[in-house]
Scaffold this motif. Structure first.
Motif, PDB file in Angstrom:
ATOM      1  N   PHE A   1       4.994  14.208  -2.301  1.00 21.46           N
ATOM      2  CA  PHE A   1       4.355  15.522  -2.148  1.00 21.46           C
ATOM      3  C   PHE A   1       3.483  15.834  -3.351  1.00 21.46           C
ATOM      4  CE2 PHE A   1       4.193  20.099  -2.779  1.00 21.46           C
ATOM      5  CZ  PHE A   1       3.850  20.562  -1.513  1.00 21.46           C
ATOM      6  N   VAL A   2       4.024  15.627  -4.552  1.00 20.01           N
ATOM      7  CA  VAL A   2       3.260  15.917  -5.768  1.00 20.01           C
ATOM      8  C   VAL A   2       2.025  15.033  -5.856  1.00 20.01           C
ATOM      9  CG1 VAL A   2       3.326  15.901  -8.290  1.00 20.01           C
ATOM     10  CG2 VAL A   2       5.288  16.741  -7.008  1.00 20.01           C
ATOM     11  N   THR A   3       2.186  13.738  -5.508  1.00 28.17           N
ATOM     12  CA  THR A   3       1.045  12.829  -5.530  1.00 28.17           C
ATOM     13  C   THR A   3      -0.040  13.294  -4.576  1.00 28.17           C
ATOM     14  OG1 THR A   3       2.387  10.918  -6.153  1.00 28.17           O
ATOM     15  CG2 THR A   3       0.303  10.465  -5.045  1.00 28.17           C
ATOM     16  N   SER A   4       0.342  13.663  -3.358  1.00 26.42           N
ATOM     17  CA  SER A   4      -0.643  14.101  -2.366  1.00 26.42           C
ATOM     18  C   SER A   4      -1.341  15.380  -2.798  1.00 26.42           C
ATOM     19  CB  SER A   4       0.039  14.310  -1.009  1.00 26.42           C
ATOM     20  OG  SER A   4       0.603  13.102  -0.543  1.00 26.42           O
ATOM     21  N   ALA A   5      -0.570  16.349  -3.297  1.00 30.78           N
ATOM     22  CA  ALA A   5      -1.177  17.605  -3.748  1.00 30.78           C
ATOM     23  C   ALA A   5      -2.097  17.361  -4.938  1.00 30.78           C
ATOM     24  CB  ALA A   5      -0.082  18.609  -4.117  1.00 30.78           C
ATOM     25  N   SER A   6      -1.689  16.482  -5.849  1.00 30.88           N
ATOM     26  CA  SER A   6      -2.510  16.186  -7.021  1.00 30.88           C
ATOM     27  C   SER A   6      -3.816  15.528  -6.620  1.00 30.88           C
ATOM     28  CB  SER A   6      -1.753  15.268  -7.989  1.00 30.88           C
ATOM     29  OG  SER A   6      -0.584  15.885  -8.473  1.00 30.88           O
TER      30      SER A   6
ATOM     31  N   LEU B   1       0.829  -1.207   0.000  1.00 31.71           N
ATOM     32  CA  LEU B   1       0.000   0.000   0.000  1.00 31.71           C
ATOM     33  C   LEU B   1       0.864   1.257   0.000  1.00 31.71           C
ATOM     34  CD1 LEU B   1      -2.725  -1.149   2.563  1.00 31.71           C
ATOM     35  CD2 LEU B   1      -2.875  -1.127   0.064  1.00 31.71           C
ATOM     36  N   SER B   2       1.953   1.246   0.749  1.00 32.78           N
ATOM     37  CA  SER B   2       2.845   2.402   0.797  1.00 32.78           C
ATOM     38  C   SER B   2       3.410   2.706  -0.579  1.00 32.78           C
ATOM     39  CB  SER B   2       3.980   2.149   1.786  1.00 32.78           C
ATOM     40  OG  SER B   2       4.903   3.216   1.796  1.00 32.78           O
ATOM     41  N   ALA B   3       3.723   1.651  -1.331  1.00 27.65           N
ATOM     42  CA  ALA B   3       4.315   1.836  -2.661  1.00 27.65           C
ATOM     43  C   ALA B   3       3.382   2.584  -3.606  1.00 27.65           C
ATOM     44  CB  ALA B   3       4.682   0.484  -3.261  1.00 27.65           C
ATOM     45  N   VAL B   4       2.076   2.447  -3.400  1.00 26.72           N
ATOM     46  CA  VAL B   4       1.108   3.082  -4.289  1.00 26.72           C
ATOM     47  C   VAL B   4       1.312   4.595  -4.337  1.00 26.72           C
ATOM     48  CG1 VAL B   4      -1.359   3.538  -4.669  1.00 26.72           C
ATOM     49  CG2 VAL B   4      -0.606   1.259  -3.981  1.00 26.72           C
ATOM     50  N   SER B   5       1.559   5.212  -3.181  1.00 24.80           N
ATOM     51  CA  SER B   5       1.674   6.671  -3.119  1.00 24.80           C
ATOM     52  C   SER B   5       3.102   7.178  -3.153  1.00 24.80           C
ATOM     53  CB  SER B   5       1.002   7.199  -1.840  1.00 24.80           C
ATOM     54  OG  SER B   5      -0.383   6.977  -1.855  1.00 24.80           O
ATOM     55  N   THR B   6       4.046   6.385  -2.639  1.00 29.85           N
ATOM     56  CA  THR B   6       5.396   6.916  -2.420  1.00 29.85           C
ATOM     57  C   THR B   6       6.415   6.496  -3.468  1.00 29.85           C
ATOM     58  OG1 THR B   6       6.012   5.050  -0.985  1.00 29.85           O
ATOM     59  CG2 THR B   6       4.988   6.956   0.066  1.00 29.85           C
ATOM     60  N   SER B   7       6.047   5.586  -4.363  1.00 32.84           N
ATOM     61  CA  SER B   7       7.026   5.082  -5.330  1.00 32.84           C
ATOM     62  C   SER B   7       6.841   5.650  -6.725  1.00 32.84           C
ATOM     63  CB  SER B   7       6.944   3.548  -5.399  1.00 32.84           C
ATOM     64  OG  SER B   7       7.207   2.976  -4.138  1.00 32.84           O
ATOM     65  N   GLY B   8       5.889   6.549  -6.892  1.00 34.36           N
ATOM     66  CA  GLY B   8       5.655   7.135  -8.200  1.00 34.36           C
ATOM     67  C   GLY B   8       4.553   6.455  -8.983  1.00 34.36           C
ATOM     68  N   ILE B   9       3.811   5.518  -8.357  1.00 34.66           N
ATOM     69  CA  ILE B   9       2.771   4.781  -9.080  1.00 34.66           C
ATOM     70  C   ILE B   9       1.604   5.689  -9.428  1.00 34.66           C
ATOM     71  CG2 ILE B   9       1.045   2.946  -8.860  1.00 34.66           C
ATOM     72  CD1 ILE B   9       3.159   1.302  -7.360  1.00 34.66           C
ATOM     73  N   ILE B  10       1.011   6.325  -8.431  1.00 38.45           N
ATOM     74  CA  ILE B  10      -0.099   7.244  -8.700  1.00 38.45           C
ATOM     75  C   ILE B  10       0.396   8.428  -9.525  1.00 38.45           C
ATOM     76  CG2 ILE B  10      -1.767   8.827  -7.663  1.00 38.45           C
ATOM     77  CD1 ILE B  10      -2.562   5.927  -7.424  1.00 38.45           C
ATOM     78  N   PHE B  11       1.567   8.938  -9.186  1.00 38.31           N
ATOM     79  CA  PHE B  11       2.148  10.045  -9.940  1.00 38.31           C
ATOM     80  C   PHE B  11       2.238   9.695 -11.425  1.00 38.31           C
ATOM     81  CE2 PHE B  11       6.058  11.828 -11.813  1.00 38.31           C
ATOM     82  CZ  PHE B  11       5.787  13.185 -11.708  1.00 38.31           C
TER      83      PHE B  11
ATOM     84  N   ALA C   1       0.662   8.265   1.520  1.00 40.40           N
ATOM     85  CA  ALA C   1       1.861   9.042   1.192  1.00 40.40           C
ATOM     86  C   ALA C   1       2.768   9.240   2.397  1.00 40.40           C
ATOM     87  CB  ALA C   1       1.480  10.400   0.601  1.00 40.40           C
ATOM     88  N   GLY C   2       2.215   9.131   3.609  1.00 41.26           N
ATOM     89  CA  GLY C   2       3.043   9.202   4.808  1.00 41.26           C
ATOM     90  C   GLY C   2       2.970  10.527   5.534  1.00 41.26           C
ATOM     91  N   TRP C   3       3.148  10.459   6.845  1.00 38.23           N
ATOM     92  CA  TRP C   3       3.025  11.625   7.717  1.00 38.23           C
ATOM     93  C   TRP C   3       4.063  12.689   7.380  1.00 38.23           C
ATOM     94  CZ3 TRP C   3       0.781  15.020  10.425  1.00 38.23           C
ATOM     95  CH2 TRP C   3       1.442  15.785  11.385  1.00 38.23           C
ATOM     96  N   ASP C   4       5.301  12.302   7.097  1.00 45.23           N
ATOM     97  CA  ASP C   4       6.330  13.308   6.832  1.00 45.23           C
ATOM     98  C   ASP C   4       6.080  14.038   5.520  1.00 45.23           C
ATOM     99  OD1 ASP C   4       6.852  10.804   5.724  1.00 45.23           O
ATOM    100  OD2 ASP C   4       8.982  11.181   5.507  1.00 45.23           O
TER     101      ASP C   4
END
Length: 548
Positions: free
Chosen positions: A377-382, A210-220, A430-433
């Protein structure tokens, strides 16, 4: 995700629109936006986060984006306006929500140029080790080169070279051809099936997947689907072709990315697993696919990838620099930010907006020194920007029931809250940080918006629709608190890395909390939407000639 497509002039009845774009044209438009610089690193970071189970991460990402895409398709086809994703909440909830989602739109646009620069610098560092340190962090000299890249984007925009603002068919063919060629060549020459069994299917469990979905560039990587429905006003058969084009482009993009993940894992040399999936090690790792090509003795393929690593991100960075300056220009035209953002050169370039985007882009490099942190960051903002579409869909069906809908989402009142839940899960993973930094950027935005109104820096300051946006601060704060109490960081689950997340919410329970919270916000927003006549007042401007 790559550059945004220029959209047709506003007003569905504008005689300047010609309905001559077919299914293939719509599909290719979105596909060209989906296949971009994300392919250069997504496979590496997804494999590090989830191992072989990264294949499932791509599937989850594709399903999530599809849900968001269908909701956006109805609104985009019904209101074919520039920057529609940020404007739908304005129609449903008024000026406060409109200003907020406009700011979210600006954040994702202004942060995309730096991420494209980071992509190029990562590959460049293979041959210029002075650009980055051993942890893929920019050195002082590397930061200087990043400044030069960003300055180049600004200079080109000042020159007003219009053809760079469009994704033409030649560029799309190039962007699709290079990764497809990479898939074919690596699969035929450097494929080791035994790699897929290393440490089992999911060495980091469900949280890693699940973490990889947001933080590895998948959604991006998968975002960009909306370009087809942005052209709804020029489609020959929008009701039939728009959903097909959106689904077709997502399926095509997902298959390419999935195949890239497969050949990446298969092409890894056995020595790469010395320290496990989380710390894959191989020569020229900073340019993952080029490095694998070189290790397989395919220097010519590596050369093509290195060229693509400069050409494709540079083109995208140019257009997103343009996009960021135009969004802030539009915010000023709507009265949300100081009027100085509307100042233009003799060529019609909003020079202050452009310089502001340049300055903020340079600042973004500092808290996000690596590609992977910036992509979160870009994924979360998008996705935060996209989250406004499902919120608006149900409301606008009630507020504007008689408007012609070229495409109507079946069971839309069911899928809208589901899409909102999906958007919030992507943000959460995407994570707390990442989210506390996004929250800080949002607060700074509100200070700018509030200061502009308080100091009367724009004579067109709109009347604030506070009542219809009362849910918004609770939503933003609540997502931050849940993330803080959750178990995700930008570099993986909080059980394996530290970022300030408490991990108090166990796996699966955290997703249930997100779902319940999302439904509360959705129906709260629905209950306080603008009165129908207020929405019609905002929508009435759609039929006015576009502002030049």
């Amino acid at each position: 995700m790559t550059m945004p497509k220029a959209v047709a002039p506003e007003g569905p009845g504008n005689p300047g629109l010609r309905r001559d774009i077919g299914l293939i044209g719509l599909t290719w438009t979105s596909t060209g936006s989906i296949i971009g610089s994300g392919w250069l690193f997504g496979a590496l970071f997804a494999a590090q986060a989830a191992g072989t189970a990264a294949l499932f991460s791509w599937g989850i990402g594709a399903l999530a984006v599809t849900v968001l895409a269908f909701v956006h398709a109805e609104l985009g086809a019904m209101y074919p306006v520039a920057g529609g994703t940020a404007r739908f909440p304005h129609y449903a909830f008024g000026s406060v929500a409109g200003a907020s989602f406009g700011w979210f739109s600006w954040l994702q646009a202004v942060a995309t140029a730096p991420i494209e620069v980071m992509a190029s610098l990562n590959y460049l560092s293979v041959h210029a080790d002075w650009v980055q340190s051993g942890e893929n962090r920019l050195t002082a000299a590397g930061y200087g080169l990043a400044v030069a890249f960003m300055a180049f984007f600004v200079v080109v925009n000042f020159l007003g070279i219009r053809w760079l603002a469009h994704t033409n068919s030649l560029a799309t063919w190039w962007k699709v051809a290079i990764p497809v060629l990479t898939i074919a060549v690596l699969a035929a020459t450097a494929f080791h099936g035994s790699n897929f069994g290393h440490q089992g299917l999911a060495p980091f469990g469900a949280q890693g997947v699940l973490s990889a979905v947001s933080t590895s560039g998948i959604i991006f990587a998968l975002l960009g689907f909306e370009q087809a429905d942005q052209l709804a006003g020029e489609s020959r058969h929008p009701a039939r072709d728009i959903p097909r084009a959106i689904i077709g482009s997502i399926v095509l993009g997902a298959l390419i990315y999935l195949a890239l993940q497969v050949v990446f894992i298969g092409a890894l040399p056995q020595s790469a697993f010395t320290h496990g999936w989380a710390d894959l090690t191989f020569d020229d790792k900073a340019g993952p696919f080029a490095g694998l090509a070189l290790s397989a003795g395919l220097g010519w393929l590596a050369t093509l990838i290195y060229i693509d690593a400069v050409v494709s991100p540079t083109g995208t960075g140019l257009i997103y620099t343009t996009a960021a300056s135009r969004v802030s220009y539009g915010l000023s035209r709507n009265g949300y930010v100081p009027q100085v953002f509307e100042r233009t050169t003799g060529r019609g370039v909003p020079w202050f907006s452009l310089l502001f985007a340049f300055a903020v882009g340079l600042i973004i490099f500092l808290p996000f020194p690596t590609w992977q942190k910036l992509v979160g960051f870009v994924t979360s903002a998008s996705v935060l920007m996209y989250a406004g579409a499902p919120l608006a869909l149900g409301c606008l069906r009630k507020q504007d029931p008689d408007r012609y809908r070229p495409y109507r989402l079946p069971a839309g009142m069911f899928w809208a809250p589901v899409a909102f839940i999906v958007a919030n899960l992507i943000i959460y993973w995407a994570g707390w940080d990442t989210l506390w930094r996004l929250g800080l950027a949002i607060v700074l935005g509100y200070l700018l918006l509030g200061g502009s109104a308080l100091l009367k820096l724009n004579p067109r300051t709109p009347r604030p629709d506070w009542r219809s946006a009362q849910w918004l601060p609770v939503y933003l704060t609540g997502m931050g608190v849940i993330s803080w109490q959750g178990g995700y960081c930008s570099t993986g689950p909080a059980t394996t890395v530290t970022c300030g997340a408490t991990g108090a919410l166990p796996l699966w329970w955290d997703m249930a909390v997100i779902a319940v919270f999302s439904l509360v916000i959705y129906y709260w927003a629905y209950s306080v939407r603008l009165p129908d006549e207020a929405t019609q007042s905002y929508l009435g401007r759609l039929d006015a000639p576009p502002d030049h």
